[in-house]
Write a protein that holds these residues in place. Structure first.
Motif, PDB file in Angstrom:
ATOM      1  N   GLY A 110      34.408 -13.032 -28.662  1.00 21.74           N
ATOM      2  CA  GLY A 110      33.521 -11.936 -30.270  1.00 21.74           C
ATOM      3  C   GLY A 110      33.652 -10.276 -29.611  1.00 21.74           C
ATOM      4  O   GLY A 110      33.449 -10.071 -30.199  1.00 21.74           O
ATOM      5  N   ILE A 111      33.061 -10.139 -28.146  1.00 22.29           N
ATOM      6  CA  ILE A 111      32.171  -8.929 -27.466  1.00 22.29           C
ATOM      7  C   ILE A 111      33.208  -7.960 -27.295  1.00 22.29           C
ATOM      8  O   ILE A 111      32.975  -6.669 -27.860  1.00 22.29           O
ATOM      9  CB  ILE A 111      31.943  -9.889 -25.850  1.00 22.29           C
ATOM     10  CG1 ILE A 111      30.712  -8.559 -25.703  1.00 22.29           C
ATOM     11  CG2 ILE A 111      33.109  -9.613 -25.389  1.00 22.29           C
ATOM     12  CD1 ILE A 111      30.549  -9.279 -24.384  1.00 22.29           C
ATOM     13  N   VAL A 112      34.832  -8.230 -27.605  1.00 24.46           N
ATOM     14  CA  VAL A 112      35.110  -7.259 -27.569  1.00 24.46           C
ATOM     15  C   VAL A 112      35.461  -6.510 -28.555  1.00 24.46           C
ATOM     16  O   VAL A 112      35.211  -5.420 -28.396  1.00 24.46           O
ATOM     17  CB  VAL A 112      37.550  -7.425 -27.027  1.00 24.46           C
ATOM     18  CG1 VAL A 112      38.052  -5.966 -26.874  1.00 24.46           C
ATOM     19  CG2 VAL A 112      36.343  -7.493 -25.851  1.00 24.46           C
ATOM     20  N   ASP A 113      35.143  -7.642 -29.523  1.00 25.86           N
ATOM     21  CA  ASP A 113      35.990  -7.079 -30.963  1.00 25.86           C
ATOM     22  C   ASP A 113      33.683  -5.576 -31.156  1.00 25.86           C
ATOM     23  O   ASP A 113      33.865  -4.671 -31.865  1.00 25.86           O
ATOM     24  CB  ASP A 113      35.416  -7.601 -31.940  1.00 25.86           C
ATOM     25  CG  ASP A 113      37.477  -7.930 -32.331  1.00 25.86           C
ATOM     26  OD1 ASP A 113      37.739  -9.226 -33.570  1.00 25.86           O
ATOM     27  OD2 ASP A 113      38.660  -7.159 -32.148  1.00 25.86           O
ATOM     28  N   ILE A 165      26.232 -12.138 -18.429  1.00 25.96           N
ATOM     29  CA  ILE A 165      26.305 -11.057 -19.668  1.00 25.96           C
ATOM     30  C   ILE A 165      25.744 -12.214 -20.197  1.00 25.96           C
ATOM     31  O   ILE A 165      25.659 -12.240 -21.019  1.00 25.96           O
ATOM     32  CB  ILE A 165      27.277  -9.980 -19.217  1.00 25.96           C
ATOM     33  CG1 ILE A 165      26.457  -9.343 -18.419  1.00 25.96           C
ATOM     34  CG2 ILE A 165      26.686 -10.062 -21.158  1.00 25.96           C
ATOM     35  CD1 ILE A 165      28.139  -8.536 -18.835  1.00 25.96           C
ATOM     36  N   SER A 166      26.865 -13.792 -20.252  1.00 30.59           N
ATOM     37  CA  SER A 166      27.655 -14.369 -21.873  1.00 30.59           C
ATOM     38  C   SER A 166      25.351 -15.321 -21.617  1.00 30.59           C
ATOM     39  O   SER A 166      25.099 -15.443 -23.225  1.00 30.59           O
ATOM     40  CB  SER A 166      28.774 -15.304 -21.499  1.00 30.59           C
ATOM     41  OG  SER A 166      28.718 -16.286 -21.958  1.00 30.59           O
ATOM     42  N   GLU A 167      25.704 -15.871 -20.821  1.00 30.23           N
ATOM     43  CA  GLU A 167      24.084 -15.956 -20.700  1.00 30.23           C
ATOM     44  C   GLU A 167      22.979 -15.643 -21.209  1.00 30.23           C
ATOM     45  O   GLU A 167      22.050 -16.191 -22.296  1.00 30.23           O
ATOM     46  CB  GLU A 167      23.848 -16.591 -18.954  1.00 30.23           C
ATOM     47  CG  GLU A 167      22.528 -18.076 -19.066  1.00 30.23           C
ATOM     48  CD  GLU A 167      22.520 -18.977 -17.519  1.00 30.23           C
ATOM     49  OE1 GLU A 167      21.742 -20.029 -17.616  1.00 30.23           O
ATOM     50  OE2 GLU A 167      23.310 -18.366 -17.224  1.00 30.23           O
ATOM     51  N   ILE A 195      23.227  -7.140 -12.397  1.00 27.59           N
ATOM     52  CA  ILE A 195      24.670  -6.824 -12.434  1.00 27.59           C
ATOM     53  C   ILE A 195      24.641  -5.302 -10.878  1.00 27.59           C
ATOM     54  O   ILE A 195      25.775  -5.028 -10.261  1.00 27.59           O
ATOM     55  CB  ILE A 195      24.991  -6.802 -13.615  1.00 27.59           C
ATOM     56  CG1 ILE A 195      25.257  -7.752 -14.291  1.00 27.59           C
ATOM     57  CG2 ILE A 195      26.802  -6.234 -13.477  1.00 27.59           C
ATOM     58  CD1 ILE A 195      25.585  -7.884 -16.187  1.00 27.59           C
ATOM     59  N   ASN A 196      24.146  -4.144 -11.426  1.00 24.22           N
ATOM     60  CA  ASN A 196      24.432  -3.299 -10.358  1.00 24.22           C
ATOM     61  C   ASN A 196      24.498  -3.193  -9.443  1.00 24.22           C
ATOM     62  O   ASN A 196      24.787  -2.351  -8.709  1.00 24.22           O
ATOM     63  CB  ASN A 196      23.792  -1.802 -11.725  1.00 24.22           C
ATOM     64  CG  ASN A 196      24.053  -1.252 -12.647  1.00 24.22           C
ATOM     65  OD1 ASN A 196      25.007  -1.177 -13.018  1.00 24.22           O
ATOM     66  ND2 ASN A 196      22.890  -0.501 -13.207  1.00 24.22           N
ATOM     67  N   VAL A 239      33.601  -7.128 -17.921  1.00 28.34           N
ATOM     68  CA  VAL A 239      33.444  -7.993 -18.376  1.00 28.34           C
ATOM     69  C   VAL A 239      34.964  -8.408 -18.238  1.00 28.34           C
ATOM     70  O   VAL A 239      35.032  -9.713 -18.557  1.00 28.34           O
ATOM     71  CB  VAL A 239      32.919  -7.975 -19.973  1.00 28.34           C
ATOM     72  CG1 VAL A 239      33.499  -9.132 -20.601  1.00 28.34           C
ATOM     73  CG2 VAL A 239      31.632  -7.519 -20.221  1.00 28.34           C
ATOM     74  N   SER A 240      36.006  -7.538 -18.744  1.00 28.95           N
ATOM     75  CA  SER A 240      37.385  -8.325 -18.410  1.00 28.95           C
ATOM     76  C   SER A 240      37.417  -8.629 -17.007  1.00 28.95           C
ATOM     77  O   SER A 240      39.148  -9.424 -17.041  1.00 28.95           O
ATOM     78  CB  SER A 240      38.444  -6.994 -18.986  1.00 28.95           C
ATOM     79  OG  SER A 240      37.991  -6.769 -20.435  1.00 28.95           O
TER      80      SER A 240
END
Length: 1008
Positions: free
Chosen positions: A957-960, A993-995, A904-905, A983-984
Motif C-alpha cells: 500500500g505504501i507506494v500507491d 518504517i513499517s513497524e 534511518i539517516n 523503501v524499495s
C-alpha cells in the motif's frame, strides 16, 4: 422512377407471405390496449367454435358475459404457475373451465390424420398478422407486426431495413428503450411470448422485456460455420422466419412441444423463484425436427451424432428430443419406440427432462428415473415408461437388459456423454485410497487413471459387445467428439468421411455470443514472465503500484508449488478479482490428487503469511490421498470443512474465489463466474478442449477470460482446439510497450487533445453522489469536437484511425490482465474505448449509447469513485467526541516518526527531512486505518500478532499512497522520491518504517 426501398416494403412482403399461408389480415383498430388482447377476435373464436359452451356462459353472466369471460381468462393466466403458455396448453387439453363450463383457447395439432374431428378442430384455429399495432394508451407508439392466435398476441416484431441505415440493432434498441415492459402486451408470460428484432439479414429474439437489461439471443441459421444467415434466392436472408418457423403447423408445434417455463430457486433467497421462458433457438428447433423426420422416414435402427457446442442449450435439446421420440408414431399410428432411455451423469439434466416433459405431457409415470438397479429398470420397462433416465455407470447394464428384450420391441438411447468423464463408468475401479511416494509418481498414476476413464472408448467397447440390431436407435450428444465417437455414431458423407448428423459449431457459438473464446487471452508462463520482466528492464510502462512486486515476481521461477501458489494468488488479487464486477473466480488445474492437496497446503500457508482475508480457496479431488512425506491422509471434505457433495454449491458463494482441482470439475462444471484458469497439468486433445472450456460460460457482466499456463505449449493447445473451433485466436507473444506505440500514433492524428480526455474522464469518473441526469449530455458534448476532427479526415484516414483504435483497445484488454498500467493509461483507455464505439456506431444507425456495453469499464469506474472523496450524508448529525486530545496525539505521532527518520539517516546515511517525511508517513497511516478489514485485524490481535501480517500489507500500500501525495505536492517530491527509493531497496529500513506506521495504525484503531 426509383425503386421503393423503405421499411414498409419489407413489412408488406412478410405480411403477404403469411397471408398466402393462411393467416388472416388483422385490423390494428381491434387491439384492446388496456387488456393486451384482440378481444373481439377471442370472443368470436369462442362463440363460433364452442357455441353451446358460450350459450351456457351467457345464461350465467347475462349481458356482461364478454367482459366476465375476459376477466376470468386474465385472472387464470395471472394465477397459473406456468403463466400464459401453461394456461393455453391446459385449455387445449380441456382443463380450463369458467364457472364449470369448459373453454378451449386453441386446438392442438393432432399427431396423425386418423381422427377427423381432431383435424377439423385444429383447422378452426385462427392465426392473424396485424401491422402497426398501437399497443398503449400512454403514447402513440406502435409495433410493426403482431401475430396472434385466436386473439392472444404471442409474437411481436420490430423490422428494420439496412438500406435506410437501420438494422436489427436499432430494433433491439427500440425494444430496450421505447417499449415499456409494464404495458399489458409486454407483460412477461401473460401476453406476448417472444419478441423478434430483425432486418433482411439477421434475426434476434427475447422472451422478456426488462428495459436496458433485456437480453436478446440470435435466431439465425448460421452461415457456414459462423454466425449470420446464408444467402436466399428471395434476397431476404431472413425469409426462413415467415416461410418456415411461422408457418402454421410449425408455429403450433412450437406452442405445443417447445416453449417452456423454467423455474429455479434463488440460491440466496429460497422464497424467490427465477422464471425464464424458453423459446427454442434455431439450431435446437432444427436438430429436433430433423431427428424426428429422419426417424419417421427410416424407422429404428440408426445412429445419430449431434455435435452441439457448449453454450448451445444442449440440455434443452436433449429434453425436447426425448419427448419427441417418446411420442413419435409411424404412418399407421403405432409408436416407433416403446421406450426412450436417456443416459447421463447430470442430476440437473434428469430433473430438467422431467420438468420439461411434464409441461407437454403430464401422464403419471411417463418419465422414470433409474438409480437402484436391475429390478427397478425391469419394472420401468415392463410397465411401459416412455422415458427412462439413468446414469452412465449403468450403461453396460442397460445394454444387457435391452439386448434380452423381444426383437419387436424398439428402443431409443440418448447419450449425453460429453459430461461423463467427471465420474466415468469404471470409476469404481479406482482405489478409494490413493498413496503416492512423490509428486512425479502421483502425476503418472492419475494420468493412467484418466486413460482408464476414457468414456468414448468404453462406450464403443460396450456397443461392440452387442449385435447391431434394427430395434435400437442411438443418439449421441457431444460438443467434442473423438475419432472413435465419430466412427461409432457418425455417418459417412459422399467423400466417405464421417460427419455429425447435426452440427452447431464452437465458432458459431462464440460469434453469436453464447460462449467466450477461451483462447483469446491464453498466455504461457514463459510469455507472462517475458512480458512482466520487460516492465523492469524497459520501464516505459510506469507500473507505480507493482514495481516492487514485479521485481519479486520475475525472481520466481515456478519450480515448486509454493512459488506457483504465490504467483497465482498475487495475479488473482492484482488482475482477476475485479473482473465481472468484482465477482470473478478462478480454477487451478493440477496434475494429480496429491498436487491438489499440496497446492491447497501452499495456498493456505501463503494466505496466512500475507494476512489476506479477501479470498477463500477450495479443493476438489476424488477419494482419499495419503501424503507419505508428511504422513497425512486427506479427503476433499476434510480439507474444505464440509461434504464434497456441497463443493460446487459453496464455490458459488461470494467469499470463495479459487478452486484447486484434480480432474474433478474439469468437465461438465457450469460456473459462469469462472474467469481465470491457472493450468499446471499437461493437456492434449479433447482433454485440453474440455478443461479450458470451463471458462467459456457467459455472464451479463463477463466480458473476457484469461488462462495462465505453466506447462503446455501454445501450439499443442491450438492443435487440440482446431477440429472443433473452425478458427483460433491464440494471441502471440506481445510487447507491453506496443500499447504506448499505438497511443503515440493516435496522438499524432491530432483528433483529440489532452484537455478533452481529461474533461471526459472528470465527468465519467466523478463520484456517484455528484452524478446528475445531464452527465451523459456532457459526455456527448465533449466528444463532439474530436468527432468533427475525425470526420474531417479522408475516408482512408478514418479507416486507419479506427483500425488503430481497435488494435489499441484489444491489446489493452489483453495486457491489462498482466500489467498494472498507471491511472493515466486507464483513463486514456476509457476515452478511446468509448470514442471508438461512438465513431464506429454513430447514433441513429444502431442506437449507440454511452450507458451500454461498458461492463469492463464500469467496475473500474466504480472503483475510482470509491477511491475518491468521502461524501458526507445530508440531513444527519453525529455527536462530537473527545477534545484537543486527538490533535495532541497526532503531534506525538509526528515526533515519534521524526525520531525514526533520524535513526534511518544515522544508520543508512540517508538525507531525509524529518518534518516532511513524518507528515507523509502519518498520511500513509491514516490511509491504512480506513482499509477494509484493518479494524478487524486490530480488534482480534495483540500488537505482536498484528505487526507481522501488517508488514506484508505495508509494502503493497505504501507506494500507491506516496504516488497520490506526489500528485498533490510539488516542492516535496524530491523527498518522496528519496523515501520511495529507500523503501524499495532496503529491507531493514522498510521494516523500521513499517513497524512505526503499524504502531500508529494499531493505536488509532484500538482507541476508536
Amino acid at each position: 422512377m426509383t425503386i421503393d426501398y423503405r421499411e414498409i416494403v419489407f413489412e408488406t412482403a412478410i405480411e403477404q407471405a403469411l397471408i398466402q399461408q393462411g393467416y388472416l389480415k388483422g385490423n390494428p383498430a381491434e387491439f384492446d390496449a388496456p387488456l393486451g388482447l384482440f378481444k373481439n377476435r377471442l370472443i368470436r373464436f369462442l362463440q363460433e367454435t364452442q357455441p353451446k359452451h358460450w350459450v351456457a356462459l351467457q345464461s350465467i353472466y347475462g349481458v356482461s358475459v364478454e367482459n366476465s369471460v375476459i376477466h376470468s381468462i386474465t385472472r387464470a393466466i395471472q394465477t397459473h404457475p406456468k403463466g400464459l403458455i401453461g394456461f393455453l396448453r391446459d385449455s387445449a387439453q380441456g382443463k380450463y373451465k369458467d364457472r364449470g363450463i369448459e373453454l378451449r383457447m386453441f386446438y392442438m395439432k393432432p399427431d396423425n390424420d386418423f381422427n377427423p374431428d381432431a383435424i377439423a378442430n385444429y383447422q378452426k384455429n385462427r392465426l392473424s398478422v396485424t401491422r402497426q399495432v398501437h399497443y398503449s394508451n400512454k403514447n402513440n407508439n406502435s409495433l410493426d407486426v403482431v401475430i396472434d392466435v385466436n386473439g392472444f398476441p404471442i409474437i411481436t416484431m420490430e423490422l428494420k431495413n439496412p438500406l435506410t441505415s437501420q438494422t436489427w440493432e436499432n430494433a433491439i434498441h427500440q425494444y430496450k428503450h421505447d417499449r415499456d415492459p409494464s404495458e399489458p402486451i409486454f407483460r412477461f408470460n401473460e401476453r406476448s411470448l417472444v419478441h423478434f428484432a430483425l432486418d433482411t439479414d439477421e434475426i434476434h429474439m427475447t422472451t422478456e422485456l426488462k428495459k436496458e437489461k433485456t437480453y436478446f439471443l440470435p435466431f439465425n441459421k448460421g452461415d457456414g460455420f459462423g454466425k449470420g444467415n446464408p444467402e436466399h434466392e428471395t434476397g431476404y436472408k431472413t425469409t426462413y422466419l415467415w416461410d418456415e418457423i411461422l408457418q402454421k403447423d410449425s408455429l403450433f408445434d412450437i406452442l405445443q412441444r417447445f416453449i417452456e417455463l423454467k423455474i429455479e430457486e434463488n440460491k440466496k433467497d429460497k422464497k424467490k423463484k427465477k422464471k425464464q421462458l424458453i423459446f427454442p433457438r434455431y439450431h435446437q428447433l432444427d436438430a429436433v425436427r430433423k431427428i424426428a423426420n429422419h426417424v419417421f422416414a427410416n424407422g429404428a435402427g440408426n445412429r445419430y451424432l449431434i455435435q452441439h457446442s457448449a453454450g448451445s442449450g444442449k440440455s434443452n435439446t436433449i429434453a425436447w428430443t426425448a419427448h419427441r421420440l417418446a411420442s413419435l408414431a409411424d404412418a399407421s399410428g403405432k409408436a416407433i419406440f416403446n421406450t426412450v432411455v436417456v443416459i447421463t451423469d447430470r442430476i440437473v439434466l434428469d430433473s430438467q427432462i422431467q420438468d420439461t416433459i411434464r409441461q407437454f405431457d403430464s401422464t403419471p409415470g411417463f418419465v422414470a428415473y433409474i438409480d437402484k438397479g436391475s429390478t427397478q429398470l425391469a419394472e420401468a420397462l415392463s410397465r411401459g415408461a416412455k422415458v427412462i433416465v439413468t446414469t452412465l455407470q449403468k450403461f453396460p447394464f442397460v445394454m444387457g437388459k435391452l439386448n434380452g428384450m423381444p426383437h419387436n420391441s424398439k428402443y431409443a438411447i440418448i447419450m449425453d456423454e460429453a459430461h461423463s468423464s467427471q465420474t466415468g463408468m469404471t470409476s469404481t475401479k479406482m482405489k478409494d485410497m490413493l498413496t503416492y511416494k512423490s509428486l512425479e509418481e502421483a502425476e503418472s498414476v492419475d494420468e493412467r487413471g484418466e486413460d482408464l476413464l476414457d468414456v468414448d472408448d468404453q462406450i464403443a467397447e460396450v456397443l461392440a459387445a452387442y449385435e447391431r440390431r434394427q430395434n435400437l436407435s442411438l443418439f449421441a450428444f457431444t460438443a467434442t467428439p473423438k475419432k472413435k465417437t465419430m466412427q461409432t455414431f457418425g455417418n459417412k458423407n459422399e467423400d466417405d468421411e464421417y460427419e455429425a448428423f447435426h452440427l452447431y459449431s464452437m465458432r458459431q457459438a462464440i460469434e453469436e455470443g453464447f460462449i467466450h473464446d477461451v483462447l483469446k487471452h491464453y498466455v504461457t508462463y514463459d510469455t507472462y514472465f517475458k512480458i512482466t520482466k520487460s516492465i523492469t528492464d524497459d520501464p516505459e510502462v510506469d507500473s507505480k503500484k507493482a514495481k516492487r512486486a514485479i521485481a519479486r515476481f520475475v525472481s520466481l521461477h515456478p519450480t515448486n508449488l509454493s512459488q506457483k501458489a504465490e504467483i497465482i494468488i498475487e495475479h488473482f488479487r492484482s488482475f482477476t478479482k475485479d473482473k465481472i464486477g468484482g465477482q470473478a473466480k478462478a480454477m487451478v488445474v493440477t496434475s494429480s490428487r496429491l498436487h491438489a492437496k499440496r497446492y491447497m497446503d501452499a495456498f493456505k500457508a501463503y494466505l496466512a503469511q500475507k494476512a489476506y482475508t479477501d479470498l477463500r480457496v477450495l479443493v476438489a479431488f476424488s477419494g482419499k490421498v495419503e501424503d507419505v512425506e508428511f504422513d497425512e491422509v486427506v479427503t476433499e471434505a476434510g480439507m474444505n470443512g464440509f461434504p464434497d457433495t456441497a463443493t460446487a454449491e459453496v464455490f458459488d458463494e461470494d467469499e470463495y474465489k479459487i478452486m484447486i482441482v484434480a480432474d474433478k470439475y474439469q468437465t461438465g462444471f457450469d460456473q459462469p463466474l469462472l474467469h481465470t484458469m491457472y493450468v499446471d497439468k499437461k493437456l492434449t486433445g479433447i482433454k485440453a478442449v474440455q478443461t479450458l472450456s470451463r471458462l467459456n460460460r457467459t455472464h451479463p457482466e463477463k466480458t473476457d477470460t484469461f488462462i495462465l499456463d505453466f506447462v503446455n505449449d501454445r501450439e499443442v493447445i491450438k492443435k487440440a482446439f482446431q477440429p472443433y473451433y473452425e478458427k483460433t485466436e491464440i494471441d502471440e507473444e506481445t510487447d507491453p510497450n506496443l500499447l504506448y506505440a499505438y497511443r503515440r500514433e493516435l496522438d499524432e492524428t491530432r483528433i483529440y487533445e489532452d484537455n478533452e480526455i481529461q474533461a471526459f474522464c472528470d465527468v465519467f469518473f466523478q463520484p456517484k453522489a455528484k452524478q446528475t441526469s445531464s452527465d451523459q449530455a456532457k459526455l456527448y458534448k465533449i466528444l463532439q469536437t474530436p468527432e468533427k476532427r475525425y470526420k474531417a479526415l479522408s475516408a482512408d484516414q478514418q479507416d486507419d484511425v479506427k483500425a488503430l483504435m481497435k488494435r489499441f483497445v484489444s491489446l489493452y484488454l489483453f495486457l491489462s490482465q498482466l500489467v498494472e498500467y498507471e491511472e493515466d493509461m486507464k483513463q486514456y483507455f476509457a476515452f478511446i474505448r468509448l470514442f471508438y464505439k461512438k465513431i464506429s456506431d454513430p447514433l441513429g444507425k444502431t442506437g449507440w449509447s454511452l450507458d451500454e456495453d461498458l461492463v469492463d469499464l464500469e467496475y473500474y469506474r466504480i472503483k475510482k469513485v470509491e477511491e475518491g472523496q468521502i461524501e458526507l450524508e445530508k440531513g444527519t448529525s453525529a455527536p462530537l467526541t473527545g477534545g484537543s486530545g486527538a490533535g495532541g496525539k497526532k503531534q506525538d505521532d509526528y515526533k515519534y516518526l521524526s525520531e525514526i527518520v533520524k535513526q534511518i539517516n544515522e544508520l543508512f546515511g540517508t538525507n531525509l527531512d524529518g518534518e516532511i517525511i513524518s507528515g507523509q508517513l502519518y498520511e500513509v497511516a491514516e490511509k491504512f486505518v480506513s482499509t477494509p478489514g484493518m479494524k478487524e485485524q486490530v480488534v482480534n490481535n495483540s500488537y505482536d500478532d498484528f505487526k507481522y501480517p501488517f508488514e506484508n500489507q505495508f509494502i503493497d500500500g505504501i507506494v500507491d499512497s506516496f504516488e497520490e501525495q506526489k500528485e498533490q505536492l510539488e516542492n516535496e517530491n524530491d523527498q518522496l522520491n528519496k523515501l520511495v527509493q529507500f523503501v524499495s531497496t532496503s529491507d531493514e529500513g522498510c521494516k523500521m518504517i513499517s513497524e512505526a506506521v503499524g504502531k500508529i495504525v494499531y493505536n488509532l484503531l484500538k482507541k476508536d
